[in-house]
Write a protein that holds these residues in place. Structure first.
Motif, PDB file in Angstrom:
ATOM      1  N   PHE A 180       0.847  -1.178   0.000  1.00  0.00           N
ATOM      2  CA  PHE A 180       0.000   0.000   0.000  1.00  0.00           C
ATOM      3  C   PHE A 180       0.887   1.233   0.000  1.00  0.00           C
ATOM      4  CE2 PHE A 180      -4.332  -1.399   0.518  1.00  0.00           C
ATOM      5  CZ  PHE A 180      -4.183  -2.709   0.930  1.00  0.00           C
ATOM      6  N   LYS A 181       0.436   2.271  -0.690  1.00  0.00           N
ATOM      7  CA  LYS A 181       1.251   3.481  -0.794  1.00  0.00           C
ATOM      8  C   LYS A 181       1.460   4.140   0.560  1.00  0.00           C
ATOM      9  CE  LYS A 181       0.811   6.328  -4.174  1.00  0.00           C
ATOM     10  NZ  LYS A 181       0.254   7.299  -5.153  1.00  0.00           N
ATOM     11  N   ILE A 182       0.440   4.063   1.425  1.00  0.00           N
ATOM     12  CA  ILE A 182       0.550   4.667   2.755  1.00  0.00           C
ATOM     13  C   ILE A 182       0.931   3.567   3.742  1.00  0.00           C
ATOM     14  CG2 ILE A 182      -0.662   5.878   4.594  1.00  0.00           C
ATOM     15  CD1 ILE A 182      -2.474   7.073   2.431  1.00  0.00           C
ATOM     16  N   ASN A 183       2.146   3.652   4.283  1.00  0.00           N
ATOM     17  CA  ASN A 183       2.614   2.620   5.206  1.00  0.00           C
ATOM     18  C   ASN A 183       3.747   3.179   6.049  1.00  0.00           C
ATOM     19  OD1 ASN A 183       5.350   2.017   3.898  1.00  0.00           O
ATOM     20  ND2 ASN A 183       3.979   1.634   2.179  1.00  0.00           N
ATOM     21  N   SER A 226       5.427   6.733   4.945  1.00  0.00           N
ATOM     22  CA  SER A 226       5.510   6.956   3.506  1.00  0.00           C
ATOM     23  C   SER A 226       5.576   8.450   3.187  1.00  0.00           C
ATOM     24  CB  SER A 226       4.327   6.301   2.790  1.00  0.00           C
ATOM     25  OG  SER A 226       3.107   6.622   3.433  1.00  0.00           O
ATOM     26  N   ASN A 268      10.236   5.576  -2.162  1.00  0.00           N
ATOM     27  CA  ASN A 268       8.913   4.988  -2.400  1.00  0.00           C
ATOM     28  C   ASN A 268       8.773   4.456  -3.826  1.00  0.00           C
ATOM     29  OD1 ASN A 268       8.044   5.568   0.219  1.00  0.00           O
ATOM     30  ND2 ASN A 268       7.314   7.604  -0.358  1.00  0.00           N
ATOM     31  N   ALA A 269       9.505   5.030  -4.750  1.00  0.00           N
ATOM     32  CA  ALA A 269       9.381   4.619  -6.151  1.00  0.00           C
ATOM     33  C   ALA A 269       9.828   3.174  -6.368  1.00  0.00           C
ATOM     34  CB  ALA A 269      10.183   5.551  -7.046  1.00  0.00           C
ATOM     35  N   ASN A 327      10.304   1.062  -3.539  1.00  0.00           N
ATOM     36  CA  ASN A 327       9.945   0.299  -2.329  1.00  0.00           C
ATOM     37  C   ASN A 327      11.167  -0.173  -1.550  1.00  0.00           C
ATOM     38  OD1 ASN A 327       7.118   0.502  -2.830  1.00  0.00           O
ATOM     39  ND2 ASN A 327       7.303  -1.145  -4.338  1.00  0.00           N
ATOM     40  N   TYR A 334       7.494  -3.830   7.856  1.00  0.00           N
ATOM     41  CA  TYR A 334       6.493  -3.085   7.081  1.00  0.00           C
ATOM     42  C   TYR A 334       5.191  -3.147   7.867  1.00  0.00           C
ATOM     43  CZ  TYR A 334       2.884  -2.529   3.457  1.00  0.00           C
ATOM     44  OH  TYR A 334       1.787  -2.135   2.733  1.00  0.00           O
TER      45      TYR A 334
END
Length: 115
Positions: free
Chosen positions: A29-32, A53, A73-74, A76, A97
């Motif tokens: 998930f993008k928000i983590n 994130s 983030n790009a 991970n 994570y």
């Protein structure tokens, strides 16, 4: 499912530096929040540093000013730059994570600091 793979541990002399890397893959998930924890022999696992994130960071008092957590983030990835290492930093370092109540641990990487 999310998978984490750490790398970068090893043996270093006191005062030296190491950089740990953690690669995340799977259903991310993008928000983590991603973080580094460590566990020394006979001790409980403890937070070293974590980063959201959005880039907000949190450090254990024992590593403030010496360690820096960062992430890309790009791709991970999350990193832990460790400078001015001390013997007491010796431990297995784990990447984590987390999002809400879901969390995953990596397999750990050994960091040994010789005094």
């Amino acid at each position: 499912q999310v998978q984490l793979v750490e790398s970068g541990g090893g043996l270093v002399q006191a005062g030296g530096s190491l950089r740990l890397s953690c690669a995340a893959s799977g259903s991310i998930f993008k928000i983590n929040t991603m973080g580094w924890y460590r566990q020394a022999p006979g001790k409980q696992r403890e937070l070293v540093a974590d980063i959201t994130s959005g880039g907000s960071t949190n450090y254990a008092d024992s590593v403030k000013g010496r360690f820096t957590i960062s992430r890309d983030n790009a791709i991970n990835m999350v990193y832990l730059q460790m400078n001015s290492l001390k013997h007491e930093d010796t431990a297995v370092y784990y990447c984590k994570y987390s999002i809400a109540d879901y969390y995953v641990w990596g397999q750990g990487t050994q960091v040994t600091v010789s005094s």
